[in-house]
Scaffold this motif. Structure first.
Motif, mmCIF file in Angstrom:
data_model
loop_
_atom_site.group_PDB
_atom_site.id
_atom_site.type_symbol
_atom_site.label_atom_id
_atom_site.label_comp_id
_atom_site.label_asym_id
_atom_site.label_seq_id
_atom_site.Cartn_x
_atom_site.Cartn_y
_atom_site.Cartn_z
ATOM 1 N N ASP A 197 0.645 -1.703 -0.277
ATOM 2 C CA ASP A 197 0.295 -0.190 -0.445
ATOM 3 C C ASP A 197 0.677 1.694 -0.300
ATOM 4 N N PRO A 198 0.149 2.487 -0.570
ATOM 5 C CA PRO A 198 0.944 3.585 -0.805
ATOM 6 C C PRO A 198 1.294 4.008 0.632
ATOM 7 N N GLY A 199 2.879 4.834 1.339
ATOM 8 C CA GLY A 199 2.810 4.989 2.654
ATOM 9 C C GLY A 199 3.539 3.590 2.913
ATOM 10 N N ASN A 224 6.691 2.315 -1.057
ATOM 11 C CA ASN A 224 5.722 2.652 -1.928
ATOM 12 C C ASN A 224 6.079 3.770 -1.504
ATOM 13 N N ARG A 225 6.328 5.507 -1.755
ATOM 14 C CA ARG A 225 6.135 6.094 -1.291
ATOM 15 C C ARG A 225 4.744 7.032 -1.645
ATOM 16 N N THR A 226 4.830 7.971 -1.145
ATOM 17 C CA THR A 226 3.535 8.752 -1.353
ATOM 18 C C THR A 226 4.502 10.068 -2.150
ATOM 19 N N ALA A 227 3.335 11.047 -3.018
ATOM 20 C CA ALA A 227 4.134 11.775 -3.473
ATOM 21 C C ALA A 227 4.585 13.358 -2.515
ATOM 22 N N GLU A 264 6.412 11.815 0.290
ATOM 23 C CA GLU A 264 7.708 11.579 0.583
ATOM 24 C C GLU A 264 8.418 11.873 -0.777
ATOM 25 N N GLN A 300 7.768 6.345 -7.882
ATOM 26 C CA GLN A 300 6.868 5.530 -6.055
ATOM 27 C C GLN A 300 7.601 4.493 -5.905
#
Length: 227
Positions: free
Chosen positions: A112-114, A130-133, A135, A161
């Motif tokens: 999942d993102p983050g 899974n990096r967020t915008a 991050e 990402q």
């Protein structure tokens, strides 16, 4: 007056001088050969027995058989050497189970993102983030000149990402904690090293950034192939 002894010596010497010497007669008889001319054989040697000891040349049929046997033996030897070399090269190649362990496929839709997933590859932990915008923006805005091990975020990722890094602290080999530390990346509980969301060392005793293993995206970027 000469003494009697001296007279005796003089008489003895006179008798020796008056004796006649008879020359010695040689007892060796000379031998005369029938011919004094040396016999020359076909080989140009003065050995008179050479012709008797000369080995006659081999028969052509036997020579052909010898050549054939030698050629066949050389062919067999070359074939055996080639087979041994091929077996040796094949033994040096990795088997299928070893090749399977050398690479690892990971389905990215499960991360999942983050969040960060940890997988095992070649006996080592690998972080898949899974990096967020937000991050991604924070990682890209860092001044590289202030870093201990200068690397831009673009140098460490293939796609913005996803960050892929070995989960081993570059200080003494501990496994850092994900989504922790002052930079919301990783924190090593052993000696307090802090890494950002790009896996770069920002604080603590670690000398280098987290290592990035070889990887690529496959199947329309839905899977990750490590190794």
């Amino acid at each position: 007056m000469m003494s009697a002894t001296l007279r005796t010596i003089v008489r003895s010497n006179k008798s020796l001088l008056t004796e006649k010497f008879v020359p010695a007669v040689s007892t060796v008889k000379s031998v005369r050969f029938k011919s004094s001319q040396p016999v020359v054989d076909n080989g140009g040697s003065y050995d008179t027995n050479y012709e008797e000891a000369l080995i006659p040349p081999g028969e052509p049929a036997k020579r052909e058989f010898t050549y054939l046997a030698l050629g066949g033996a050389r062919l067999l030897y070359a074939s055996a050497a080639r087979l041994a070399l091929m077996k040796f090269v094949a033994s040096m190649s990795a088997s299928s189970d070893v090749l399977a362990l050398a690479s690892l496929e990971v389905e990215l839709d499960k991360v999942d993102p983050g969040t960060t997933a940890t997988v095992k590859w070649r006996g080592k932990p690998v972080f898949i983030r899974n990096r967020t915008a937000a991050e991604i923006a924070d990682a890209q805005q860092v001044d590289v000149g202030t870093l201990r091990d200068p690397e831009t975020d673009a140098d460490r990722v293939v796609k913005d990402q996803w960050l892929i890094a070995l989960g081993i602290c570059t200080h003494l080999g501990c496994v850092p904690i994900s989504n922790a530390g002052e930079y919301n990346g990783w924190f090593c509980p052993c000696h307090g090293s802090h890494y950002d969301t790009s896996g770069r060392i920002r604080k603590g005793p670690a000398p280098l950034n987290l290592e990035v293993p070889p990887y690529k995206f496959i199947e329309n970027d839905t899977k990750l192939l490590i190794g």
